[in-house]
Design a protein around this motif. Sequence first.
Motif, PDB file in Angstrom:
ATOM      1  N   TRP A  70      35.698  36.689  43.777  1.00 59.35           N
ATOM      2  CA  TRP A  70      34.787  37.486  42.962  1.00 59.35           C
ATOM      3  C   TRP A  70      35.294  37.485  41.531  1.00 59.35           C
ATOM      4  CZ3 TRP A  70      35.760  38.130  47.964  1.00 59.35           C
ATOM      5  CH2 TRP A  70      34.686  38.382  48.821  1.00 59.35           C
ATOM      6  N   TYR A  71      34.410  37.105  40.610  1.00 56.81           N
ATOM      7  CA  TYR A  71      34.714  37.061  39.181  1.00 56.81           C
ATOM      8  C   TYR A  71      33.730  37.984  38.469  1.00 56.81           C
ATOM      9  CZ  TYR A  71      37.478  32.771  39.829  1.00 56.81           C
ATOM     10  OH  TYR A  71      38.414  31.856  40.220  1.00 56.81           O
ATOM     11  N   GLU A  72      34.097  38.449  37.282  1.00 54.93           N
ATOM     12  CA  GLU A  72      33.185  39.219  36.444  1.00 54.93           C
ATOM     13  C   GLU A  72      32.270  38.252  35.696  1.00 54.93           C
ATOM     14  OE1 GLU A  72      32.847  42.533  36.118  1.00 54.93           O
ATOM     15  OE2 GLU A  72      34.477  42.957  37.517  1.00 54.93           O
ATOM     16  N   HIS A  73      30.990  38.640  35.573  1.00 52.85           N
ATOM     17  CA  HIS A  73      30.059  37.864  34.747  1.00 52.85           C
ATOM     18  C   HIS A  73      30.426  38.063  33.281  1.00 52.85           C
ATOM     19  CE1 HIS A  73      27.004  36.382  37.511  1.00 52.85           C
ATOM     20  NE2 HIS A  73      27.123  37.525  38.182  1.00 52.85           N
ATOM     21  N   ASN A  74      30.306  37.010  32.505  1.00 47.73           N
ATOM     22  CA  ASN A  74      30.493  37.089  31.064  1.00 47.73           C
ATOM     23  C   ASN A  74      29.630  35.993  30.449  1.00 47.73           C
ATOM     24  OD1 ASN A  74      31.269  36.959  28.371  1.00 47.73           O
ATOM     25  ND2 ASN A  74      33.401  37.497  28.826  1.00 47.73           N
ATOM     26  N   GLU A  75      28.445  36.385  29.996  1.00 44.58           N
ATOM     27  CA  GLU A  75      27.473  35.420  29.465  1.00 44.58           C
ATOM     28  C   GLU A  75      27.950  34.762  28.180  1.00 44.58           C
ATOM     29  OE1 GLU A  75      25.017  34.429  31.318  1.00 44.58           O
ATOM     30  OE2 GLU A  75      25.541  35.961  32.795  1.00 44.58           O
ATOM     31  N   SER A 140      49.784  38.592  38.023  1.00 51.32           N
ATOM     32  CA  SER A 140      48.847  39.420  37.264  1.00 51.32           C
ATOM     33  C   SER A 140      47.980  40.301  38.171  1.00 51.32           C
ATOM     34  CB  SER A 140      47.947  38.532  36.408  1.00 51.32           C
ATOM     35  OG  SER A 140      47.161  37.700  37.243  1.00 51.32           O
ATOM     36  N   SER A 141      48.160  40.211  39.481  1.00 46.29           N
ATOM     37  CA  SER A 141      47.359  41.017  40.406  1.00 46.29           C
ATOM     38  C   SER A 141      47.817  42.470  40.416  1.00 46.29           C
ATOM     39  CB  SER A 141      47.455  40.451  41.825  1.00 46.29           C
ATOM     40  OG  SER A 141      46.972  39.128  41.850  1.00 46.29           O
ATOM     41  N   THR A 142      46.887  43.376  40.728  1.00 50.95           N
ATOM     42  CA  THR A 142      47.201  44.791  40.789  1.00 50.95           C
ATOM     43  C   THR A 142      47.804  45.156  42.135  1.00 50.95           C
ATOM     44  OG1 THR A 142      45.270  45.148  39.366  1.00 50.95           O
ATOM     45  CG2 THR A 142      46.275  47.097  40.347  1.00 50.95           C
ATOM     46  N   CYS A 143      47.220  44.639  43.227  1.00 52.84           N
ATOM     47  CA  CYS A 143      47.770  44.872  44.562  1.00 52.84           C
ATOM     48  C   CYS A 143      47.317  43.763  45.497  1.00 52.84           C
ATOM     49  CB  CYS A 143      47.381  46.246  45.110  1.00 52.84           C
ATOM     50  SG  CYS A 143      45.633  46.474  45.489  1.00 52.84           S
ATOM     51  N   ALA A 144      48.095  43.564  46.571  1.00 54.00           N
ATOM     52  CA  ALA A 144      47.770  42.534  47.559  1.00 54.00           C
ATOM     53  C   ALA A 144      48.157  43.064  48.936  1.00 54.00           C
ATOM     54  CB  ALA A 144      48.501  41.239  47.260  1.00 54.00           C
ATOM     55  N   LEU A 145      47.185  43.079  49.849  1.00 55.94           N
ATOM     56  CA  LEU A 145      47.370  43.572  51.203  1.00 55.94           C
ATOM     57  C   LEU A 145      47.134  42.445  52.191  1.00 55.94           C
ATOM     58  CD1 LEU A 145      47.653  45.929  53.292  1.00 55.94           C
ATOM     59  CD2 LEU A 145      45.173  46.272  53.030  1.00 55.94           C
ATOM     60  N   SER A 146      48.035  42.297  53.161  1.00 57.75           N
ATOM     61  CA  SER A 146      47.867  41.344  54.262  1.00 57.75           C
ATOM     62  C   SER A 146      47.842  42.130  55.553  1.00 57.75           C
ATOM     63  CB  SER A 146      49.025  40.348  54.304  1.00 57.75           C
ATOM     64  OG  SER A 146      49.011  39.517  53.180  1.00 57.75           O
ATOM     65  N   VAL A 147      46.839  41.859  56.390  1.00 52.58           N
ATOM     66  CA  VAL A 147      46.736  42.533  57.684  1.00 52.58           C
ATOM     67  C   VAL A 147      46.605  41.483  58.779  1.00 52.58           C
ATOM     68  CG1 VAL A 147      45.647  44.582  56.677  1.00 52.58           C
ATOM     69  CG2 VAL A 147      44.211  42.798  57.637  1.00 52.58           C
ATOM     70  N   ARG A 148      47.174  41.812  59.957  1.00 62.46           N
ATOM     71  CA  ARG A 148      47.041  40.917  61.110  1.00 62.46           C
ATOM     72  C   ARG A 148      46.376  41.672  62.238  1.00 62.46           C
ATOM     73  NH1 ARG A 148      48.973  39.957  65.920  1.00 62.46           N
ATOM     74  NH2 ARG A 148      50.589  41.538  65.763  1.00 62.46           N
ATOM     75  N   THR A 159      42.643  42.321  41.270  1.00 66.67           N
ATOM     76  CA  THR A 159      43.171  42.119  39.925  1.00 66.67           C
ATOM     77  C   THR A 159      42.229  42.736  38.900  1.00 66.67           C
ATOM     78  OG1 THR A 159      44.050  40.000  40.652  1.00 66.67           O
ATOM     79  CG2 THR A 159      43.924  40.316  38.299  1.00 66.67           C
ATOM     80  N   GLY A 160      42.760  43.103  37.770  1.00 65.72           N
ATOM     81  CA  GLY A 160      41.939  43.449  36.619  1.00 65.72           C
ATOM     82  C   GLY A 160      41.527  44.904  36.509  1.00 65.72           C
ATOM     83  N   GLU A 161      40.738  45.160  35.456  1.00 65.55           N
ATOM     84  CA  GLU A 161      40.313  46.524  35.136  1.00 65.55           C
ATOM     85  C   GLU A 161      39.448  47.146  36.222  1.00 65.55           C
ATOM     86  OE1 GLU A 161      38.451  46.498  31.325  1.00 65.55           O
ATOM     87  OE2 GLU A 161      40.206  45.578  30.362  1.00 65.55           O
ATOM     88  N   ARG A 162      38.712  46.336  36.942  1.00 62.42           N
ATOM     89  CA  ARG A 162      37.855  46.856  38.009  1.00 62.42           C
ATOM     90  C   ARG A 162      38.692  47.469  39.141  1.00 62.42           C
ATOM     91  NH1 ARG A 162      32.563  46.178  39.958  1.00 62.42           N
ATOM     92  NH2 ARG A 162      32.044  44.716  38.322  1.00 62.42           N
ATOM     93  N   HIS A 163      39.951  47.051  39.255  1.00 65.47           N
ATOM     94  CA  HIS A 163      40.832  47.505  40.344  1.00 65.47           C
ATOM     95  C   HIS A 163      42.132  48.063  39.765  1.00 65.47           C
ATOM     96  CE1 HIS A 163      38.032  45.379  42.888  1.00 65.47           C
ATOM     97  NE2 HIS A 163      38.217  44.305  42.147  1.00 65.47           N
ATOM     98  N   PRO A 164      42.077  49.248  39.146  1.00 63.59           N
ATOM     99  CA  PRO A 164      43.295  49.828  38.547  1.00 63.59           C
ATOM    100  C   PRO A 164      44.315  50.220  39.618  1.00 63.59           C
ATOM    101  CG  PRO A 164      41.519  51.432  38.529  1.00 63.59           C
ATOM    102  CD  PRO A 164      40.923  50.131  39.010  1.00 63.59           C
ATOM    103  N   ALA A 165      45.569  50.281  39.212  1.00 68.30           N
ATOM    104  CA  ALA A 165      46.651  50.603  40.143  1.00 68.30           C
ATOM    105  C   ALA A 165      46.412  51.926  40.867  1.00 68.30           C
ATOM    106  CB  ALA A 165      47.977  50.640  39.391  1.00 68.30           C
ATOM    107  N   SER A 166      45.763  52.878  40.220  1.00 68.97           N
ATOM    108  CA  SER A 166      45.558  54.203  40.820  1.00 68.97           C
ATOM    109  C   SER A 166      44.647  54.174  42.048  1.00 68.97           C
ATOM    110  CB  SER A 166      44.992  55.182  39.782  1.00 68.97           C
ATOM    111  OG  SER A 166      43.745  54.708  39.297  1.00 68.97           O
ATOM    112  N   THR A 167      43.777  53.179  42.155  1.00 70.99           N
ATOM    113  CA  THR A 167      42.856  53.111  43.301  1.00 70.99           C
ATOM    114  C   THR A 167      42.939  51.796  44.066  1.00 70.99           C
ATOM    115  OG1 THR A 167      41.058  52.254  41.896  1.00 70.99           O
ATOM    116  CG2 THR A 167      41.175  54.662  42.201  1.00 70.99           C
TER     117      THR A 167
END
Length: 187
Positions: A70-75, A140-148, A159-167
Amino acid sequence: MIDADPDAPAPWLASLFLPGPCRRRRCTASPPGSPPDCAEATAELPLPERRKDMDNTSDSSTSAETRCYWYEHNELLAGGWEPTSQADVSWHLRRTVGSSENSTEVQRADFADSAHDGRPATGLAFADEAFWAPASALGSSTCALSVRSANLVVDVVLTGERHPASTCEQEAVKIAEAAVKGVPEKP
């Protein structure tokens, strides 16, 4: 249990049947046989529109993988997308080969090796085990989860502003749960 006679010539047990949905993949008859394709999976994930041209899959006799971005649109940019993804979700499925290999056991051992430096993610009812990637591996990622879950591993990288460390961790758990539930059952 209502009644039983384990000492009878043909031992028996009687119990009540309580209808209801299976809440864990392990109570299904068999582990999943294939990961979802991105078109199937994205409808279930709490993420915005994905960049379809970046999706990829691989399939072999021993494993299968689907990866969606998933990427952000930027025209204002060529192609209309930001250069780095905001979310990356991947499904890694291990298949049993031959009669002596158990795909779930192989996946469990591989997962344990990967989780060695991570922080355990506990209390996730939809997974057999899970871990958070160490900060040193995030880049540069904010968080990474691996589940089995059985022979399936789902990775969620945000990653990025859409996914801040707080959430970020709360979001990653919701996405991972939907990703595990979105895997088709083995026919």
